[in-house]
Design a protein around this motif. Structure first.
Motif, PDB file in Angstrom:
ATOM      1  N   VAL A 198       0.855  -1.182   0.000  1.00 55.66           N
ATOM      2  CA  VAL A 198       0.000   0.000   0.000  1.00 55.66           C
ATOM      3  C   VAL A 198       0.895   1.238   0.000  1.00 55.66           C
ATOM      4  CG1 VAL A 198      -1.861   1.262   1.130  1.00 55.66           C
ATOM      5  CG2 VAL A 198      -1.779  -1.242   1.286  1.00 55.66           C
ATOM      6  N   VAL A 199       0.944   1.907  -1.110  1.00 58.37           N
ATOM      7  CA  VAL A 199       1.671   3.171  -1.207  1.00 58.37           C
ATOM      8  C   VAL A 199       0.814   4.232  -0.522  1.00 58.37           C
ATOM      9  CG1 VAL A 199       2.693   4.861  -2.762  1.00 58.37           C
ATOM     10  CG2 VAL A 199       2.655   2.437  -3.400  1.00 58.37           C
ATOM     11  N   GLY A 200       1.407   4.977   0.403  1.00 61.95           N
ATOM     12  CA  GLY A 200       0.604   5.901   1.189  1.00 61.95           C
ATOM     13  C   GLY A 200      -0.182   5.176   2.267  1.00 61.95           C
ATOM     14  N   GLY A 201       0.361   4.076   2.754  1.00 63.68           N
ATOM     15  CA  GLY A 201      -0.348   3.256   3.734  1.00 63.68           C
ATOM     16  C   GLY A 201      -0.061   3.601   5.179  1.00 63.68           C
ATOM     17  N   ILE A 250      -6.942   6.729   4.737  1.00 60.70           N
ATOM     18  CA  ILE A 250      -7.570   5.658   3.963  1.00 60.70           C
ATOM     19  C   ILE A 250      -6.573   4.563   3.641  1.00 60.70           C
ATOM     20  CG2 ILE A 250      -8.629   5.101   1.731  1.00 60.70           C
ATOM     21  CD1 ILE A 250      -9.967   7.876   1.834  1.00 60.70           C
ATOM     22  N   GLY A 251      -5.359   4.935   3.242  1.00 65.02           N
ATOM     23  CA  GLY A 251      -4.347   3.932   2.916  1.00 65.02           C
ATOM     24  C   GLY A 251      -4.038   3.027   4.082  1.00 65.02           C
ATOM     25  N   ASN A 252      -3.962   3.597   5.284  1.00 64.62           N
ATOM     26  CA  ASN A 252      -3.675   2.799   6.475  1.00 64.62           C
ATOM     27  C   ASN A 252      -4.821   1.845   6.794  1.00 64.62           C
ATOM     28  OD1 ASN A 252      -3.527   3.005   9.923  1.00 64.62           O
ATOM     29  ND2 ASN A 252      -1.758   2.328   8.753  1.00 64.62           N
ATOM     30  N   ALA A 253      -6.050   2.328   6.638  1.00 63.39           N
ATOM     31  CA  ALA A 253      -7.207   1.453   6.866  1.00 63.39           C
ATOM     32  C   ALA A 253      -7.210   0.301   5.871  1.00 63.39           C
ATOM     33  CB  ALA A 253      -8.504   2.257   6.751  1.00 63.39           C
ATOM     34  N   ILE A 254      -6.851   0.576   4.624  1.00 64.99           N
ATOM     35  CA  ILE A 254      -6.769  -0.479   3.614  1.00 64.99           C
ATOM     36  C   ILE A 254      -5.693  -1.485   3.993  1.00 64.99           C
ATOM     37  CG2 ILE A 254      -6.111  -0.965   1.216  1.00 64.99           C
ATOM     38  CD1 ILE A 254      -7.474   1.674   0.451  1.00 64.99           C
ATOM     39  N   ALA A 255      -4.534  -0.990   4.408  1.00 56.02           N
ATOM     40  CA  ALA A 255      -3.437  -1.882   4.786  1.00 56.02           C
ATOM     41  C   ALA A 255      -3.841  -2.794   5.938  1.00 56.02           C
ATOM     42  CB  ALA A 255      -2.210  -1.057   5.166  1.00 56.02           C
ATOM     43  N   VAL A 281      -1.779  -1.260  -4.002  1.00 58.29           N
ATOM     44  CA  VAL A 281      -2.744  -0.197  -3.734  1.00 58.29           C
ATOM     45  C   VAL A 281      -1.994   1.124  -3.746  1.00 58.29           C
ATOM     46  CG1 VAL A 281      -4.427   0.756  -2.116  1.00 58.29           C
ATOM     47  CG2 VAL A 281      -4.143  -1.727  -2.302  1.00 58.29           C
ATOM     48  N   GLN A 282      -2.433   2.026  -4.602  1.00 60.37           N
ATOM     49  CA  GLN A 282      -1.793   3.346  -4.701  1.00 60.37           C
ATOM     50  C   GLN A 282      -2.707   4.386  -4.052  1.00 60.37           C
ATOM     51  OE1 GLN A 282       1.026   4.260  -7.569  1.00 60.37           O
ATOM     52  NE2 GLN A 282       0.243   2.816  -9.085  1.00 60.37           N
ATOM     53  N   SER A 283      -2.362   4.744  -2.816  1.00 59.92           N
ATOM     54  CA  SER A 283      -3.192   5.650  -2.027  1.00 59.92           C
ATOM     55  C   SER A 283      -2.456   6.930  -1.660  1.00 59.92           C
ATOM     56  CB  SER A 283      -3.670   4.938  -0.756  1.00 59.92           C
ATOM     57  OG  SER A 283      -4.607   5.714  -0.053  1.00 59.92           O
ATOM     58  N   GLN A 284      -1.403   7.246  -2.415  1.00 58.56           N
ATOM     59  CA  GLN A 284      -0.673   8.473  -2.141  1.00 58.56           C
ATOM     60  C   GLN A 284      -1.526   9.693  -2.488  1.00 58.56           C
ATOM     61  OE1 GLN A 284       0.011   6.059  -4.387  1.00 58.56           O
ATOM     62  NE2 GLN A 284       1.519   6.710  -5.905  1.00 58.56           N
ATOM     63  N   GLY A 285      -1.419  10.726  -1.668  1.00 64.73           N
ATOM     64  CA  GLY A 285      -2.225  11.915  -1.922  1.00 64.73           C
ATOM     65  C   GLY A 285      -1.639  13.153  -1.279  1.00 64.73           C
ATOM     66  N   PHE A 286      -1.829  14.289  -1.921  1.00 68.29           N
ATOM     67  CA  PHE A 286      -1.213  15.535  -1.474  1.00 68.29           C
ATOM     68  C   PHE A 286      -2.047  16.692  -1.992  1.00 68.29           C
ATOM     69  CE2 PHE A 286       2.268  18.753  -2.306  1.00 68.29           C
ATOM     70  CZ  PHE A 286       2.527  19.026  -0.967  1.00 68.29           C
ATOM     71  N   VAL A 287      -2.221  17.717  -1.166  1.00 68.82           N
ATOM     72  CA  VAL A 287      -2.984  18.898  -1.576  1.00 68.82           C
ATOM     73  C   VAL A 287      -2.350  20.125  -0.938  1.00 68.82           C
ATOM     74  CG1 VAL A 287      -4.624  18.705   0.353  1.00 68.82           C
ATOM     75  CG2 VAL A 287      -5.318  19.884  -1.745  1.00 68.82           C
ATOM     76  N   ILE A 304      -5.000  -1.191  -7.446  1.00 63.97           N
ATOM     77  CA  ILE A 304      -6.112  -0.338  -7.046  1.00 63.97           C
ATOM     78  C   ILE A 304      -5.586   1.070  -6.812  1.00 63.97           C
ATOM     79  CG2 ILE A 304      -7.883   0.082  -5.297  1.00 63.97           C
ATOM     80  CD1 ILE A 304      -7.750  -2.988  -4.725  1.00 63.97           C
ATOM     81  N   VAL A 305      -6.202   2.048  -7.451  1.00 64.99           N
ATOM     82  CA  VAL A 305      -5.801   3.446  -7.326  1.00 64.99           C
ATOM     83  C   VAL A 305      -6.874   4.191  -6.543  1.00 64.99           C
ATOM     84  CG1 VAL A 305      -5.374   5.595  -8.570  1.00 64.99           C
ATOM     85  CG2 VAL A 305      -4.460   3.432  -9.461  1.00 64.99           C
ATOM     86  N   VAL A 306      -6.464   4.840  -5.465  1.00 68.74           N
ATOM     87  CA  VAL A 306      -7.388   5.656  -4.679  1.00 68.74           C
ATOM     88  C   VAL A 306      -7.331   7.089  -5.211  1.00 68.74           C
ATOM     89  CG1 VAL A 306      -8.025   6.490  -2.388  1.00 68.74           C
ATOM     90  CG2 VAL A 306      -7.052   4.192  -2.656  1.00 68.74           C
TER      91      VAL A 306
END
Length: 247
Positions: A16-19, A23-28, A88-94, A136-138
């Motif tokens: 899980v990238v961004g795990g 959300i990424g941690n919950a998926i992991a 799982v690609q859950s990396q995110g930045f804003v 899977i891409v988040v």
């Protein structure tokens, strides 16, 4: 026929990238709870650095630091696992306060939220092909509507939905399924500017037919489904999980 399918991921390896949080941690942790060996990438030096982070639980997970905007680092990465079944690609930045209207900031957000998806896909495609695995891409429900003040975030998430379709078409003949999740408003560190503000939160909830925010665990349930045999004939799709917000 469905009775023979289950959600047991014993013997499977998940990255899980961004795990490390949200959300990424919950998926992991959900994949770990269903028997998988789970590796996660995060930005901090080691797992101990997340001890006081509210939405992070790295217990039982294999943590490694990775700056996903460093594409050379992704390419040269030597995985500590010899097979990969689910990426799982859950990396995110804003960036807020109109920072994304400046080109350096715009490029920085796209680098993390979009270009790194392609870099990770290229890196792990051989392993996923070997296992006939799943990616899977988040992304975000922001892919489907304007986001005032955040043009880079919006463009990156819309781009992620398009990338899912194209990668799914490309990898289908290799036995690799590629799908996505577009969460609505889920309380995490990334969305705290809205969900922790009483006025903004009230306005947001008024637009959600289900009358509540979603949870990271509910997004993890969608990921579990997409990676399982229950979704064995599903590819190229991004599931909008937003409580009906965009209806």
């Amino acid at each position: 026929m469905l009775a023979r399918f289950n959600l047991d991921f014993s013997g499977r390896t998940v990255l899980v990238v961004g795990g490390s949080g949200g959300i990424g941690n919950a998926i992991a942790q959900t994949f770990r709870g269903h028997g998988a060996t789970v590796h996660v990438w995060g930005t901090k030096a080691d797992a101990r650095a997340y001890a006081d982070v509210a939405d992070s639980n790295l217990e039982g997970l294999h943590y490694q630091q990775m700056d996903v905007s460093n594409f050379d680092a992704i390419e040269s990465y030597q995985p500590p696992f010899d097979r990969l079944d689910v990426l799982v690609q859950s990396q995110g930045f804003v960036l807020y306060r109109r920072q994304e209207f400046e080109i350096p900031s715009f490029q920085k957000v796209l680098g993390v939220n979009l270009t790194s998806l392609m870099a990770c896909s290229n890196k792990f495609e051989p392993m996923l092909t070997k296992s006939r695995g799943s990616m899977i891409v988040v992304s975000s429900s922001a892919a489907y509507h304007a986001t005032r003040g955040n043009p880079a975030y919006n463009a990156s998430k819309a781009g992620a939905v398009g990338l899912v379709r194209t990668l799914a078409q490309t990898f289908a003949e290799k036995g690799v399924r590629v799908n996505g999740i577009a969460p609505g408003l889920i309380p995490t560190r990334l969305t705290a500017i809205t969900t922790d503000d009483a006025k903004r939160s009230e306005a947001a909830l008024a637009r959600i037919p289900m009358g509540r925010f979603g949870t990271p665990e509910e997004m993890a349930g969608v990921a579990l489904f997409l990676a399982s045999p229950l979704a064995g004939y599903v590819t190229g799709q991004t599931i909008l999980a937003d409580g009906g917000m965009l209806l």
